[in-house]
Scaffold this active site. Structure first.
Site, PDB file in Angstrom:
ATOM      1  N   SER A   1       0.849  -1.198   0.000  1.00 16.27           N
ATOM      2  CA  SER A   1       0.000   0.000   0.000  1.00 16.27           C
ATOM      3  C   SER A   1       0.886   1.250   0.000  1.00 16.27           C
ATOM      4  O   SER A   1       1.689   1.418  -0.922  1.00 16.27           O
ATOM      5  CB  SER A   1      -0.964  -0.039   1.186  1.00 16.27           C
ATOM      6  OG  SER A   1      -1.976   0.917   1.047  1.00 16.27           O
TER       7      SER A   1
ATOM      8  N   GLU B   1      -9.147  -5.695  -4.056  1.00 14.62           N
ATOM      9  CA  GLU B   1      -8.589  -4.639  -3.213  1.00 14.62           C
ATOM     10  C   GLU B   1      -9.698  -3.787  -2.584  1.00 14.62           C
ATOM     11  O   GLU B   1      -9.654  -3.419  -1.417  1.00 14.62           O
ATOM     12  CB  GLU B   1      -7.694  -3.719  -4.055  1.00 14.62           C
ATOM     13  CG  GLU B   1      -6.461  -4.360  -4.639  1.00 14.62           C
ATOM     14  CD  GLU B   1      -5.280  -4.340  -3.699  1.00 14.62           C
ATOM     15  OE1 GLU B   1      -5.436  -3.920  -2.541  1.00 14.62           O
ATOM     16  OE2 GLU B   1      -4.186  -4.756  -4.133  1.00 14.62           O
TER      17      GLU B   1
END
Length: 577
Positions: free
Chosen positions: A216, A350
């Protein structure tokens, strides 16, 4: 990502005083290592396979960024405060909001790293080193072992390093007129890499074979370092998990406006940058962290990108400058990252993690899908064109259905594409066309099992792998341990993940020919010339219980977005960033 803040995150550990060796630990269980700054005292531990390992937690890698050093680039630490430094326990995380309690915790004195090694003092060949950069929207998290305990990586014969870096305004405020040059958090990461270069040999690691990897915001950080000549000299391979530099949530917009706005929010009455600087330097950390989200613009709030302080393009003359050009410009410069092998990828769902926030706003999405037009599409908000495109997006993802609790999987797909998948694909194409010296291995993690911890603890039932779900197949998630049977699919996927990641660290190839333990091979993305009219094909390893190569994952959805960019931007390589 920020959407998870109110429900989930890593436990923050309380401060441990730096002093002499803890006397409650038996001498036989301790191991001392002399590094450039002094002596660190770690502990002997057991790996899951029963072998011995060595852990050194809470090693300071820079001077505490307090007082006049707040917001500034980190300063090297020449010498520890004590002759022998107790490194049996992790120390403070960086000042941030605890995402369980919503209370501000941690300390500005937080620049610590942790070293885990399977061999100390051995005469054998030095081991590859893997340095992990944690995610958390540049706002929260740490490198501590409650979320990132790397035993399964270490038992594959690598040395693992995890680290803390400054977060939020303390790590990413930008006010160059007053010497706040920006990217302090990235520069903390760079300082940790310098420490690794200087000291990791004492822990059995090879300073000439360092892989940086992150997830991330950590993956985006890795990518920014990959694009930086100042950083690249300290590592040799890079892995970007669910994050790259050109994703829309990565780079800060209007950073000086945000700095000045934050100063007003914490009580600045003056109008000059000197007044702003004085307020930012003298305000409490709790006040600064507590008010940071109030600097977001209306556009950022509407678009669902509520990350106020993050990386900026800084001056080339800045101390330890890392990001001196827009990342997409560097990617389009042929062979700008030389021959550094890269792994990159996303999880197949996601956006599931975004449903935690999105489920509260289903009516807003149903009535205003134009908010899901990426900022990079050359369409002005609030126009007839944007409204029409919003309806087109809604029709594509939801058909004739409404955005409601029955269509959460479709909303998860849209969130996945909007925040991650579109730009992971564009980044891969840029790499394929312009970075011919650097092999790129792309993955799509689709396994849905007991160790998909983020989705599990958030009680989200959309099938597939949510944002951050791959992490518990690489690290032990100590804050919520799960027993996995040795012959289970979860154990098999964990083995595959750790084996491929460490193979990449060792050889620059996640499935080298000599590794017969993996019943598949991972091919790199094919290169094409920058001028070629040939259609880009994304060669990809689908990571599931039975990994296999696929081409163009999510092709139907990516073709839709390519058509949008072609219509409004003349193509995906001309995105407006």
């Amino acid at each position: 990502m920020i959407y998870v803040i109110r429900s989930f995150g890593c436990k923050l550990l309380r401060h441990v005083e730096i002093g002499s060796v803890t006397r409650s630990m038996s001498a036989a269980n301790r191991i001392n290592v002399e590094v450039h700054q002094g002596t660190v005292s770690g502990v002997r531990e057991k790996l899951p396979n029963g072998n011995e390992s060595f852990a050194f937690r809470g090693i300071p890698y820079a001077k505490p960024p307090i007082g006049e050093l707040r917001y500034k680039a980190p300063q090297p630490l020449d010498k520890f405060q004590y002759p022998i430094l107790d490194c049996s326990v992790e120390r403070d995380v960086c000042f941030s909001r605890n995402i369980f309690s919503q209370k501000v915790e941690g300390s500005e004195d937080c620049l610590y790293l942790n070293v885990y090694s399977p061999k100390i003092g051995s005469e054998e060949k030095a081991l590859p080193v893997m340095v992990f950069i944690h995610g958390g929207a540049f706002m929260f998290g740490s490198g501590n072992s409650d979320c990132y305990s790397p035993e399964y990586l270490v038992q594959e014969d690598v040395v693992a390093v995890t680290l803390n870096y400054r977060l939020g305004p303390l790590g990413f405020t930008y006010l160059p007129s007053q010497g706040i040059e920006g990217n302090a958090g990235l520069k903390d990461q760079l300082m940790a890499l310098k420490w690794v270069k200087q000291n990791i040999g004492k822990f059995g690691g090879d300073p000439n074979n360092v892989t940086i990897f992150g997830e991330s915001a950590g993956g985006a950080s890795v990518h920014l370092h990959l694009l930086s000549p100042n950083s690249r000299q300290y590592f040799h391979k890079a892995i970007c998990q669910s994050g790259c530099s050109i994703m829309e949530w990565v780079m800060q917009r209007d950073p000086e406006y945000k700095a000045r706005t934050l100063a007003k929010l914490v009580g600045c009455k003056g109008t000059t940058d000197e007044d702003v600087y004085e307020s930012l330097m003298t305000s409490s950390t709790a006040d600064i962290i507590g008010r940071m989200t109030a600097v977001l613009t209306d556009d950022e709030k509407i678009r669902g990108l509520p990350i106020p302080f993050k990386p900026v393009v800084e001056s080339e003359s800045a101390i330890d400058a890392i990001v001196t050009k827009p990342p997409i410009d560097v990617l389009k410069t042929p062979n700008s990252i030389a021959n550094i092998p890269v792994m990159m990828g996303v999880n197949n769902k996601e956006g599931t993690i975004m449903l935690l926030d999105g489920i509260k706003k289903l009516e807003l999405y149903d009535n205003d899908m134009a908010r899901m037009i990426p900022r990079s599409v050359n369409v002005n908000p609030g126009t007839k064109t944007s409204n029409e495109l919003g309806e087109e997006i809604k029709k594509f993802y939801f058909g004739n259905q409404s955005v409601d609790t029955k269509t959460l999987p479709q909303l998860a797909d849209l969130m996945s594409d909007y925040h991650f998948t579109i730009f992971a694909n564009i980044c891969s194409e840029l790499h394929s066309r312009f970075q011919h010296q650097s092999p790129l291995y792309f993955y799509n993690f689709s396994f849905d099992g007991m160790l998909n911890m983020y989705k599990k603890l958030l009680n989200l039932s959309v099938p597939g792998a949510s944002h951050a779900d791959e992490l518990s197949y690489q690290f032990i998630f100590r804050m919520a341990p799960v027993k996995v049977e040795p012959d289970s699919p979860e154990a098999r996927v964990r083995y595959y993940m750790c084996r491929m990641w460490t193979n990449f660290a060792k050889y620059g190839n996640p499935t080298p020919p000599e590794d017969s333990s993996l019943p598949y091979r991972w091919d790199p993305v094919q290169k094409i010339s920058p001028e070629s009219k040939e259609e880009f094909k994304l060669d990809c390893l689908d990571i599931s219980e039975k990994p296999k190569m696929v081409t163009n994952p999510d092709k139907h959805r990516m073709d839709f977005w390519r058509s949008v960019y072609k219509r409004f931007n003349e193509g995906v390589l001309k995105v407006k960033l």
